[in-house]
Design a protein around this motif. Sequence first.
Motif, PDB file in Angstrom:
ATOM      1  N   ILE A  94     -47.541  17.093-142.477  1.00 58.52           N
ATOM      2  CA  ILE A  94     -47.723  18.152-141.483  1.00 58.52           C
ATOM      3  C   ILE A  94     -46.875  19.317-141.943  1.00 58.52           C
ATOM      4  O   ILE A  94     -45.641  19.245-141.929  1.00 58.52           O
ATOM      5  CB  ILE A  94     -47.298  17.689-140.072  1.00 58.52           C
ATOM      6  N   TRP A  95     -47.508  20.393-142.355  1.00 58.24           N
ATOM      7  CA  TRP A  95     -46.761  21.535-142.879  1.00 58.24           C
ATOM      8  C   TRP A  95     -46.335  22.500-141.788  1.00 58.24           C
ATOM      9  O   TRP A  95     -45.654  23.482-142.059  1.00 58.24           O
ATOM     10  CB  TRP A  95     -47.573  22.230-143.969  1.00 58.24           C
ATOM     11  N   LYS A  96     -46.732  22.230-140.558  1.00 58.54           N
ATOM     12  CA  LYS A  96     -46.219  23.004-139.426  1.00 58.54           C
ATOM     13  C   LYS A  96     -44.824  22.477-139.094  1.00 58.54           C
ATOM     14  O   LYS A  96     -44.601  21.263-139.083  1.00 58.54           O
ATOM     15  CB  LYS A  96     -47.150  22.868-138.219  1.00 58.54           C
ATOM     16  N   PRO A  97     -43.860  23.351-138.813  1.00 56.69           N
ATOM     17  CA  PRO A  97     -42.491  22.890-138.536  1.00 56.69           C
ATOM     18  C   PRO A  97     -42.418  21.984-137.305  1.00 56.69           C
ATOM     19  O   PRO A  97     -43.122  22.205-136.313  1.00 56.69           O
ATOM     20  CB  PRO A  97     -41.725  24.197-138.308  1.00 56.69           C
ATOM     21  N   VAL A  98     -41.565  20.979-137.388  1.00 53.10           N
ATOM     22  CA  VAL A  98     -41.350  20.041-136.291  1.00 53.10           C
ATOM     23  C   VAL A  98     -39.869  20.052-135.925  1.00 53.10           C
ATOM     24  O   VAL A  98     -39.000  19.905-136.796  1.00 53.10           O
ATOM     25  CB  VAL A  98     -41.789  18.613-136.670  1.00 53.10           C
ATOM     26  N   ILE A  99     -39.599  20.218-134.643  1.00 49.36           N
ATOM     27  CA  ILE A  99     -38.234  20.289-134.123  1.00 49.36           C
ATOM     28  C   ILE A  99     -37.972  19.048-133.277  1.00 49.36           C
ATOM     29  O   ILE A  99     -38.788  18.679-132.434  1.00 49.36           O
ATOM     30  CB  ILE A  99     -38.045  21.555-133.270  1.00 49.36           C
ATOM     31  N   ALA A 100     -36.839  18.409-133.495  1.00 50.19           N
ATOM     32  CA  ALA A 100     -36.440  17.264-132.679  1.00 50.19           C
ATOM     33  C   ALA A 100     -35.422  17.714-131.634  1.00 50.19           C
ATOM     34  O   ALA A 100     -34.447  18.385-131.968  1.00 50.19           O
ATOM     35  CB  ALA A 100     -35.841  16.164-133.550  1.00 50.19           C
ATOM     36  N   ALA A 101     -35.673  17.343-130.381  1.00 51.96           N
ATOM     37  CA  ALA A 101     -34.714  17.581-129.301  1.00 51.96           C
ATOM     38  C   ALA A 101     -34.194  16.212-128.871  1.00 51.96           C
ATOM     39  O   ALA A 101     -34.874  15.475-128.151  1.00 51.96           O
ATOM     40  CB  ALA A 101     -35.379  18.306-128.137  1.00 51.96           C
ATOM     41  N   VAL A 102     -33.006  15.868-129.348  1.00 48.94           N
ATOM     42  CA  VAL A 102     -32.473  14.503-129.203  1.00 48.94           C
ATOM     43  C   VAL A 102     -31.641  14.410-127.935  1.00 48.94           C
ATOM     44  O   VAL A 102     -30.563  14.985-127.833  1.00 48.94           O
ATOM     45  CB  VAL A 102     -31.632  14.118-130.430  1.00 48.94           C
ATOM     46  N   ASN A 103     -32.130  13.629-126.981  1.00 50.09           N
ATOM     47  CA  ASN A 103     -31.541  13.601-125.653  1.00 50.09           C
ATOM     48  C   ASN A 103     -30.809  12.313-125.322  1.00 50.09           C
ATOM     49  O   ASN A 103     -30.622  11.982-124.153  1.00 50.09           O
ATOM     50  CB  ASN A 103     -32.655  13.827-124.603  1.00 50.09           C
ATOM     51  N   GLY A 104     -30.377  11.564-126.332  1.00 50.54           N
ATOM     52  CA  GLY A 104     -29.660  10.319-126.055  1.00 50.54           C
ATOM     53  C   GLY A 104     -29.665   9.444-127.291  1.00 50.54           C
ATOM     54  O   GLY A 104     -29.430   9.919-128.402  1.00 50.54           O
ATOM     55  N   ASN A 200     -43.683  33.945-136.404  1.00 50.84           N
ATOM     56  CA  ASN A 200     -43.829  34.323-137.804  1.00 50.84           C
ATOM     57  C   ASN A 200     -45.247  34.041-138.289  1.00 50.84           C
ATOM     58  O   ASN A 200     -46.040  33.379-137.606  1.00 50.84           O
ATOM     59  CB  ASN A 200     -42.816  33.566-138.659  1.00 50.84           C
ATOM     60  N   ALA A 201     -45.564  34.533-139.484  1.00 46.20           N
ATOM     61  CA  ALA A 201     -46.905  34.343-140.038  1.00 46.20           C
ATOM     62  C   ALA A 201     -47.159  32.855-140.295  1.00 46.20           C
ATOM     63  O   ALA A 201     -46.460  32.250-141.106  1.00 46.20           O
ATOM     64  CB  ALA A 201     -47.044  35.149-141.327  1.00 46.20           C
ATOM     65  N   PRO A 202     -48.153  32.252-139.622  1.00 46.23           N
ATOM     66  CA  PRO A 202     -48.349  30.804-139.716  1.00 46.23           C
ATOM     67  C   PRO A 202     -48.560  30.278-141.128  1.00 46.23           C
ATOM     68  O   PRO A 202     -47.999  29.244-141.500  1.00 46.23           O
ATOM     69  CB  PRO A 202     -49.587  30.566-138.847  1.00 46.23           C
ATOM     70  N   LEU A 203     -49.360  30.954-141.931  1.00 45.80           N
ATOM     71  CA  LEU A 203     -49.616  30.463-143.284  1.00 45.80           C
ATOM     72  C   LEU A 203     -48.364  30.542-144.145  1.00 45.80           C
ATOM     73  O   LEU A 203     -48.098  29.644-144.956  1.00 45.80           O
ATOM     74  CB  LEU A 203     -50.755  31.253-143.930  1.00 45.80           C
ATOM     75  N   ALA A 204     -47.592  31.610-143.966  1.00 48.00           N
ATOM     76  CA  ALA A 204     -46.348  31.754-144.725  1.00 48.00           C
ATOM     77  C   ALA A 204     -45.339  30.688-144.311  1.00 48.00           C
ATOM     78  O   ALA A 204     -44.606  30.154-145.157  1.00 48.00           O
ATOM     79  CB  ALA A 204     -45.763  33.148-144.522  1.00 48.00           C
ATOM     80  N   LYS A 209     -42.552  25.647-145.791  1.00 49.08           N
ATOM     81  CA  LYS A 209     -42.166  24.258-145.567  1.00 49.08           C
ATOM     82  C   LYS A 209     -42.632  23.372-146.717  1.00 49.08           C
ATOM     83  O   LYS A 209     -41.865  22.545-147.233  1.00 49.08           O
ATOM     84  CB  LYS A 209     -42.731  23.744-144.240  1.00 49.08           C
ATOM     85  N   GLU A 210     -43.876  23.563-147.136  1.00 53.31           N
ATOM     86  CA  GLU A 210     -44.389  22.731-148.223  1.00 53.31           C
ATOM     87  C   GLU A 210     -43.606  22.950-149.512  1.00 53.31           C
ATOM     88  O   GLU A 210     -43.231  21.997-150.201  1.00 53.31           O
ATOM     89  CB  GLU A 210     -45.871  22.998-148.462  1.00 53.31           C
ATOM     90  N   LEU A 211     -43.347  24.207-149.846  1.00 52.00           N
ATOM     91  CA  LEU A 211     -42.588  24.503-151.062  1.00 52.00           C
ATOM     92  C   LEU A 211     -41.192  23.878-151.012  1.00 52.00           C
ATOM     93  O   LEU A 211     -40.716  23.305-151.991  1.00 52.00           O
ATOM     94  CB  LEU A 211     -42.478  26.011-151.254  1.00 52.00           C
ATOM     95  N   ALA A 212     -40.531  24.013-149.867  1.00 53.10           N
ATOM     96  CA  ALA A 212     -39.166  23.492-149.734  1.00 53.10           C
ATOM     97  C   ALA A 212     -39.133  21.972-149.867  1.00 53.10           C
ATOM     98  O   ALA A 212     -38.248  21.409-150.528  1.00 53.10           O
ATOM     99  CB  ALA A 212     -38.572  23.921-148.400  1.00 53.10           C
ATOM    100  N   LEU A 213     -40.097  21.275-149.258  1.00 50.48           N
ATOM    101  CA  LEU A 213     -40.105  19.813-149.330  1.00 50.48           C
ATOM    102  C   LEU A 213     -40.518  19.312-150.711  1.00 50.48           C
ATOM    103  O   LEU A 213     -39.959  18.345-151.223  1.00 50.48           O
ATOM    104  CB  LEU A 213     -41.024  19.234-148.256  1.00 50.48           C
ATOM    105  N   ARG A 214     -41.482  19.975-151.309  1.00 56.12           N
ATOM    106  CA  ARG A 214     -41.918  19.544-152.639  1.00 56.12           C
ATOM    107  C   ARG A 214     -40.860  19.844-153.700  1.00 56.12           C
ATOM    108  O   ARG A 214     -40.859  19.230-154.771  1.00 56.12           O
ATOM    109  CB  ARG A 214     -43.242  20.194-152.997  1.00 56.12           C
ATOM    110  N   ALA A 215     -39.962  20.770-153.408  1.00 51.26           N
ATOM    111  CA  ALA A 215     -38.916  21.118-154.374  1.00 51.26           C
ATOM    112  C   ALA A 215     -38.060  19.919-154.739  1.00 51.26           C
ATOM    113  O   ALA A 215     -37.497  19.859-155.842  1.00 51.26           O
ATOM    114  CB  ALA A 215     -38.039  22.234-153.812  1.00 51.26           C
ATOM    115  N   ARG A 216     -37.946  18.948-153.833  1.00 48.32           N
ATOM    116  CA  ARG A 216     -37.122  17.765-154.110  1.00 48.32           C
ATOM    117  C   ARG A 216     -37.656  16.949-155.278  1.00 48.32           C
ATOM    118  O   ARG A 216     -36.911  16.195-155.898  1.00 48.32           O
ATOM    119  CB  ARG A 216     -37.048  16.896-152.853  1.00 48.32           C
TER     120      ARG A 216
END
Length: 259
Positions: A94-104, A200-204, A209-216
Motif C-alpha cells: 500500500i503506497w498510501k501513507p498509513v498512520i498508527a494511533a496507539v492507544n494502549g 499534498n499531491a497524491p501521486l507524489a 513512499k515507494e522510493l523510500a521503502l525500496r531504498a532499503r
Amino acid sequence: MAIEFTVDNAGIATLTINRPDRMNALDQVHYAELSRLWIEVRDNPAIRCAIITGTGDKSFCAGADIKEVLGDKIALHDLWQTQKQPLLNRGLEIWKPVIAAVNGYCLGGGMTLLLSTDIRIAATGATFAVGEVKRGIVAGMGGTQRLIRQVTHARAMEMLLTGDSIDATTAEHWGLINRVVPETDLMRTAQDFALRIAGNAPLAVRATKELALRARDMSLADGMRTEQMMNTLLQNTSSDMQEGRAAFLEKRPPRFTGA
C-alpha cells in the motif's frame, strides 16, 4: 463486524479495531476483514491516507487472539499461499501513507502491524512488546524482519529475545514511534498528520513512499537513478505537477486531484 471503517471528505480512511473485550486481539474472522479493508485502502482512488487505531484506552491491538488462534493446526499447503488474505504487515503493498494511533497495549501482531506503518503516534500509557518467544513461537508477519531494520540491533534483539515490554517514552527514544501525546490528543494528532499528507499531491506522496521503502533493498546509485526516473515521469505526465507549479506562482493553495 468488529473493525470499523470510515472515509472522510479529505480522503482519510480510519480503521478501528473494535474488540475491547478481547484487548482488540484478532481472530481469523477479523484478520480476514482487516485484509479486505486494507485492499479497499489500496484500491480506492478517493483514499489518500489511512489511520489505524483501536477502540478504548487500554489496547491498540494485542495481536492474534491466543485463545482462538494459537494452537490451531495449519495445513501444510497453506505455507505456499503467500498471497492469501494479504495484510499490511504480511507484505501487502500500500503506497498510501498509513498512520498508527496507539492507544494502549501494542503487543505481538499489534507490534508487527505498527512496524508496517509509516508514522506512529502513541498515547502516554502505551506499551510495546513482541512477546512471542514466551509462547513458544517467533514474532511473525515481519516481526523479526522489520524490527531489526527500524531500531538498533541491540535494542531489537532485546525486545525479540526477552519478550519484555517497553513504555511509550522508551519507544520514542528508540525511534520506534514519532511522538507521545496525552490520550485525549491521540486521534487529533494522528488526524493532523493525515490532513497534512492528504493535502499534498497524491501521486507524489505514493511515489515518495515507494522510493523510500525500496531504498532499503537498493544501492545508492540504483535508488538515485530510480528517483530520477520517477521525477521525470511525474513532471512529464502528472497534471498535479502543473497544478503545484501554478499554485506556487499564483500564491494559492493547490487543488490536487491525483492525476
